[in-house]
Write an enzyme that holds these catalytic residues in place. Structure first.
Site, short mmCIF file in Angstrom:
data_model
loop_
_atom_site.label_atom_id
_atom_site.label_comp_id
_atom_site.label_asym_id
_atom_site.label_seq_id
_atom_site.Cartn_x
_atom_site.Cartn_y
_atom_site.Cartn_z
N ASN A 387 0.54 -1.27 0.03
CA ASN A 387 -0.25 -0.02 -0.27
C ASN A 387 0.62 1.28 -0.08
O ASN A 387 0.83 2.14 -0.92
CB ASN A 387 -0.84 0.08 0.93
CG ASN A 387 -1.92 0.68 1.10
OD1 ASN A 387 -2.37 2.26 0.53
ND2 ASN A 387 -3.17 0.79 1.76
N ASP A 388 1.56 1.43 1.23
CA ASP A 388 1.77 2.81 1.26
C ASP A 388 3.23 2.77 0.43
O ASP A 388 3.74 3.80 0.11
CB ASP A 388 2.96 3.12 2.60
CG ASP A 388 1.58 3.27 3.31
OD1 ASP A 388 0.43 4.02 3.33
OD2 ASP A 388 1.54 3.18 4.77
N VAL A 389 4.08 1.45 0.32
CA VAL A 389 5.17 1.83 -0.74
C VAL A 389 5.17 2.08 -2.35
O VAL A 389 5.55 1.92 -2.80
CB VAL A 389 6.66 0.30 -0.56
CG1 VAL A 389 6.68 0.30 0.57
CG2 VAL A 389 4.93 -0.55 -1.11
N SER A 428 0.07 3.01 7.69
CA SER A 428 0.25 3.94 8.26
C SER A 428 -0.65 4.83 8.28
O SER A 428 -1.37 6.06 8.65
CB SER A 428 1.09 4.67 7.33
OG SER A 428 0.91 5.06 5.98
#
Lengths: 461, 102
Positions: A387-389, A428
């Site tokens: 997701n965040d990456v 996050s």
């Protein structure tokens, strides 16, 4: 054997062990030679341990053998059984044990009043403090990653409290050094405070930052071992401990950099799992769902597919099915590559271990700097549990907490398929702008089940 | 036998060695390497053994016993998990697996 002969043999074996450790670590820095590296280092350890039994003037052999057997057998059984996904906390646990052992050596020598001279006494006390902090801190880190400790205990002024504990610990240590040792009350206080410090330092740190902390404690344990090596006049401990201390410090810096954090930031701010605020900008548009059959067609008739796995894939235990899917694609002539973000797992390199467990060859796996330019030529970027990456706001939105973090450019691929359990935000708590792009499609469902369906669908194309 | 500046030299050279050995490691090996260096400081076992061999009072022996148990756990556990991880790294070309390398 006479004493001088035994001493020479012991020194020679420690020399060989130290050389094997360095040689082994060097071999461990390439995937081709890595396994032989750990075996060489293991040989060094066995030699050093066996020869130590010949040390002149020792007693307690029976209890010593029992202790080695107890610690060794328990650790061997747990180490062989632990799931690859739980590897980070196991490393923390074994590392904490090493720190505890260094602290125990310091405690025995200080209680016995066997440490003489201000320099050696200072090193002994320092090694004891560092070892004890590493011990209790690593246990807390283990508890957090294992899910035994779910909360992050934070309160105002926690840094000041830690500073005060550190100051009192240092003072107790200084008194011991000035008095020349043999002060049981002060020694006890020293270790109680150092153990407490490890707990209060580690409790406020969020789960996401824990790998950096584990790596830091690994380096600290190395340093503690080296310091106790000075106390015991043991060259093998000095060399091995120092090598790990500096190598561990470098690894810690590399990890912190890969996570876009500074070490000070990790230790003193307590982000890690609380950065939910802000960063919804850029998430305009709608989420467009797609079904398994369409994804199978898209993948099966591509020339090049780049798979972007995240920790969510490991949680769903989907790595075996994903590799099966990739093998089916490769059999159809599709070029498949894996793109791994440094923090894709629970610590840098963890995802590589999980993929290796599923049988993915390491030469199909590329890190962010190697593959980012290739996304533009890929027909499909298949994002599974990441997701965040892959969130492009890290490049564009200065208000986002992840702004500036190096990401994988999955959004540059001609098509983006995201396999995801539900519509929630990432680790996050930040909305992912990638999912809303015009050329992105969402395949909702359990990673393992969906990958399994895709395997069947691709095979029947 | 190791004293004063000689000890300091050993410390300095070992520190640079550790740094240089790790400096160019690809990210894919960070986790096994951390585990591997974790194993290497398991050498604390020999120190714990010596401390235990010299311990006299019940208190000293008890602490030393705990130290040896912990140190043995560090060394053996560190080896077990590192070896397990590295064993799995295989190349698609069928060569250069951990086992085949010399």
């Amino acid at each position: 054997m006479d004493t001088i002969g035994a001493d020479t043999l012991i020194q020679a074996s420690y020399f060989v062990a130290a050389a094997l450790f360095i040689f082994g670590l060097k071999r461990m820095s390439s995937p081709v030679t890595a396994r032989s590296g750990i075996v060489w280092a293991g040989v060094g350890m066995v030699v050093a341990t066996l020869i130590t039994f010949l040390t002149p003037g020792m007693g307690n052999y029976l209890l010593m053998t029992v202790a080695i057997a107890v610690g060794g057998i328990v650790a061997w059984v747990t180490g062989r059984r632990v799931a690859m996904a739980n590897m980070p906390q196991m490393i923390a646990l074994y590392n904490g044990m090493g720190g505890g052992a260094a602290a125990a050596i310091a405690a025995v020598e200080l209680f016995a009043g066997e440490v003489h001279g201000p320099t050696v006494l200072t090193l002994g006390v320092l090694g004891g403090i560092i070892g004890a902090v590493s011990f209790s801190g690593s246990l807390i880190a283990f508890g957090k990653l294992q899910g035994l400790i779910r909360r992050s205990f934070r309160f105002r002024g926690q840094n000041i409290v830690n500073l005060v504990i550190l100051a009192v610990t240092t003072l107790a240590g200084a008194i011991i050094v000035v008095h020349g040792g043999a002060m049981p009350g002060h020694v006890t206080l020293l270790f109680v405070l150092a153990l407490l410090l490890g707990v209060t330092m580690t409790l406020p740190i969020g789960g996401a930052d824990m790998p950096v902390v584990i790596s830091l404690y690994n380096a600290l344990t190395g340093l503690a071992v080296a310091f106790e090596g000075f106390v015991l006049n043991n060259a093998a401990m000095i060399i091995a401990g120092t090598v790990v201390g500096s190598a561990g410090t470098l690894l810690t810096q590399l990890m912190a950099k890969a996570m876009n954090r500074s070490l000070a930031n990790v230790l003193f701010s307590g982000f890690g799992e609380s950065a939910a605020a802000g960063g919804t900008a850029g998430a305009a548009g709608t989420l467009k769902a797609i079904d398994t059959a369409d994804v199978a067609v898209m993948l099966g008739f591509s020339e090049k597919v780049i798979v972007v796995p995240g920790y969510g894939m490991a949680v769903a235990q989907a790595q075996h099915k994903v590799w099966e899917l990739c093998q089916a694609l490769i059999a159809r002539g599709v070029a498949v590559k894996f793109a791994i973000h440094p923090v894709a797992g629970r610590m840098p390199g963890h995802m590589n271990v999980l993929l290796a467990e599923a049988g993915v060859p390491y030469d199909l796996i590329y890190d962010e700097s190697e593959i980012n330019a290739e996304f533009e030529t890929a027909d499909v970027a298949l994002v599974i549990g990441a997701n965040d990456v892959v969130n492009p706001v890290a490049r564009t939105d200065k208000s986002s907490p992840i702004y500036g973090m190096p990401i994988l450019n999955a959004d540059k691929a001609k098509n983006v398929i995201v396999i995801k359990r539900g519509q929630g935000a990432g680790f996050s708590g930040i909305e992912n702008a990638l999912f809303y792009l015009d050329h992105a499609r969402m395949l909702y469902g359990d990673g393992q089940a969906k990958a399994g369906e895709l395997v069947q669908a691709v095979k029947t194309l | 036998m190791i004293d004063g500046f000689i000890a300091l030299y050993i410390f300095m050279l070992a520190a640079f060695t550790g740094y240089e050995v790790i400096a160019r490691v690809p990210v894919i090996l960070h986790t096994p390497l951390m585990s591997g260096s974790n194993f290497v400081h398991g050498i604390v076992l020999v120190g714990a053994m010596v401390a235990m061999g010299r311990a006299d009072t019940t208190l000293e022996i008890s602490i030393a016993f705990l130290g040896v148990v912990l140190a043995a756990g560090n060394a053996v556990g560190g080896y077990a998990v590192t070896e397990r991880m590295l064993e799995m790294f295989k190349s698609s070309k069928g060569k250069g697996t951990g086992k085949g390398a010399h």
